[in-house]
Every structure is written in C-alpha cells, then in structure tokens.
Design a protein around this motif. Structure first.
Motif, short mmCIF file in Angstrom:
data_model
loop_
_atom_site.label_atom_id
_atom_site.label_comp_id
_atom_site.label_asym_id
_atom_site.label_seq_id
_atom_site.Cartn_x
_atom_site.Cartn_y
_atom_site.Cartn_z
N LYS A 109 21.45 78.40 134.86
CA LYS A 109 20.97 79.61 135.80
C LYS A 109 19.50 80.13 135.72
O LYS A 109 18.72 80.27 136.69
CB LYS A 109 21.79 80.64 135.83
CG LYS A 109 23.14 80.58 136.36
CD LYS A 109 23.58 81.02 137.92
CE LYS A 109 24.68 80.71 138.48
NZ LYS A 109 24.85 79.50 139.25
N ASN A 110 19.19 80.27 134.44
CA ASN A 110 17.67 80.33 134.02
C ASN A 110 16.66 79.36 134.37
O ASN A 110 15.64 79.74 135.06
CB ASN A 110 17.56 80.75 132.58
CG ASN A 110 18.20 82.07 132.12
OD1 ASN A 110 18.58 82.82 133.10
ND2 ASN A 110 18.66 82.10 130.84
N TYR A 113 16.45 79.32 138.18
CA TYR A 113 15.60 80.35 138.66
C TYR A 113 14.05 79.99 138.48
O TYR A 113 13.22 80.16 139.39
CB TYR A 113 15.90 81.78 137.76
CG TYR A 113 15.08 82.81 138.34
CD1 TYR A 113 15.14 83.67 139.37
CD2 TYR A 113 13.75 83.03 137.81
CE1 TYR A 113 14.52 84.72 139.67
CE2 TYR A 113 13.01 84.07 138.12
CZ TYR A 113 13.24 84.72 139.08
OH TYR A 113 12.54 85.82 139.86
#
Ligand SMILES: Cc1cc2nc3c(=O)[nH]c(=O)nc-3n(C[C@H](O)[C@H](O)[C@H](O)COP(=O)(O)O)c2cc1C
Length: 198
Positions: A109-110, A113
C-alpha cells in the motif's frame, strides 16, 4: 531555430498582441507535441483550444471570485491574465494506470501511494506534453505561459468546460504573439543541480 536555441531562449510570456493566432498553427503545435513521451505510451493527455472570449472571461471571473473568497484579497496578476491571450489551452490529464499499479495495489500500500501520488507517472507524462507545447510554440514565434495558479478555481473552470472525473484539468496555457520584450529569468549554476556518481 536549432533545439539548443529553442530551449535556451524560451521564456514565459504574460503579455500578448491583440492579433489573432491561426487555429491551424495551434493544431500544428499540438500535432508536433504529441510526440512527447508518456508512461507506457499511454498518451493520457487532452487539450481544449479555447478562443471564445465569453468563456475565457467567465473562467477569469471564477478565478478572481474564488481567490477573493479564499484569501480575502484580489487575485494577483500572475493568476488571472490568461484571458488576454487570443488562444488558451486547457490541458487535461486522463487516467493512467500502469501494470505496476495493479501489482502494488495488492502487494504494498505504501509503495502504491508513493507511485500514485508522489511519483505520479500520469502527471509526469502530461507535464512533458506541456513542455513540448511551450517549446514548439516558441519555435513558431509565439509566446506562452504554463499556468497552474488559476486552478485555485479548478472545479469551477472544469464546470464551465464540462470536464468530468476521472479527467482532470491540470494547467492553462495562454498563447499569442509576445508583446514587448522580457529579459530571461535567472537560472541556478549547473553545479547546483548535479551530483556525479562515478
Ligand atoms: C507547474 C508550473 C506552474 C506555473 N504556474 C504559473 C502561473 O500560475 N502563473 C504564471 O504567471 N506563471 C506560472 N508558471 C511560470 C513560471 O513562473 C516560470 O516558468 C518561471 O518563473 C521561470 O520563468 P521562464 O518560464 O520565463 O523561464 C508556472 C510554471 C510551471 C512549470
């Protein structure tokens, strides 16, 4: 002009002759500029070519109104002069989803992003397109200015131009024959922008 001269002599133009610009010349500039690179060759750009004075003054009014509402002050000149040009491009970013996005969305997810919002390959592609437009316009003897300031009124201008999500207005580019002569703005020394790793 050769490419080095084009790059070295281009500057932002904010004052324009009243004289009209031939629509075919603008189309030619766009036709050359679509040779710009883009992530995955997505070519995720689109541009409105606006010549309609009523539409342009409605756009400027929105910028001035929103600026006043948000800051309590009058909009500075560098935000609102665009409607004084005979032609204004409104450049739109279309969605870009690369194969990496599908992988990262599930796996990390990081990193997903960062890729989407910090690296933002979709926006980088459109930025390259805009750079091409500025350089080709300059080579054609026209002046232009890359503008994001007016996008303080992004939803209002998108409403006027009927630009709908997931498309995004990212810049305005007024184009016309330059009025008067401006000196070139300064640049950092090249040593300040490089680090050689041997
Ligand atoms: C992303 C971006 C946004 C900009 N937005 C504005 C703007 O809203 N108004 C403006 O007058 N100039 C704008 N500029 C032009 C810059 O002020 C200009 O490129 C910079 O001062 C260097 O001057 P030069 O283009 O003459 O070399 C923008 C430039 C970029 C790249």
């Amino acid at each position: 002009m050769d490419i080095i001269e084009v790059v070295k002599t281009r500057k932002s133009i904010r004052k324009f002759e009243r004289e009209d610009v031939d629509l075919n010349q603008i189309k030619k500039i766009i036709e050359i500029s679509i040779n710009s690179p883009s992530g995955g060759n997505a070519q995720n750009w689109f541009t409105y070519i606006i010549k309609n004075k009523d539409i342009l003054s409605r756009m400027r009014n929105e910028v001035e109104t929103v600026y006043k509402k948000v800051t309590g002050k009058d909009a500075p000149g560098v935000y609102a002069f665009f409607n004084e040009a005979p032609v204004v491009l409104a450049v739109v970013q279309k969605p870009y989803i690369g194969s990496l996005d599908y992988v990262l969305e599930k796996a990390d997810k990081n990193r997903n992003y960062d890729r989407k919002f910090i690296i933002n390959p979709g926006l980088q592609g459109v930025s390259s397109f805009i750079t091409h437009i500025l350089l080709v316009a300059h080579n054609e003897g026209l002046g232009a200015c890359w503008m994001t300031g007016p996008l303080i009124a992004k939803p209002e201008i998108e409403n006027i131009l009927e630009i709908k999500s997931p498309n995004n207005l990212v810049a305005l580019i007024p184009i016309g024959k330059p009025l008067g002569r401006r000196s070139k703005s300064s640049r950092m020394d090249v040593a300040e922008v490089i680090r050689i790793i041997r």
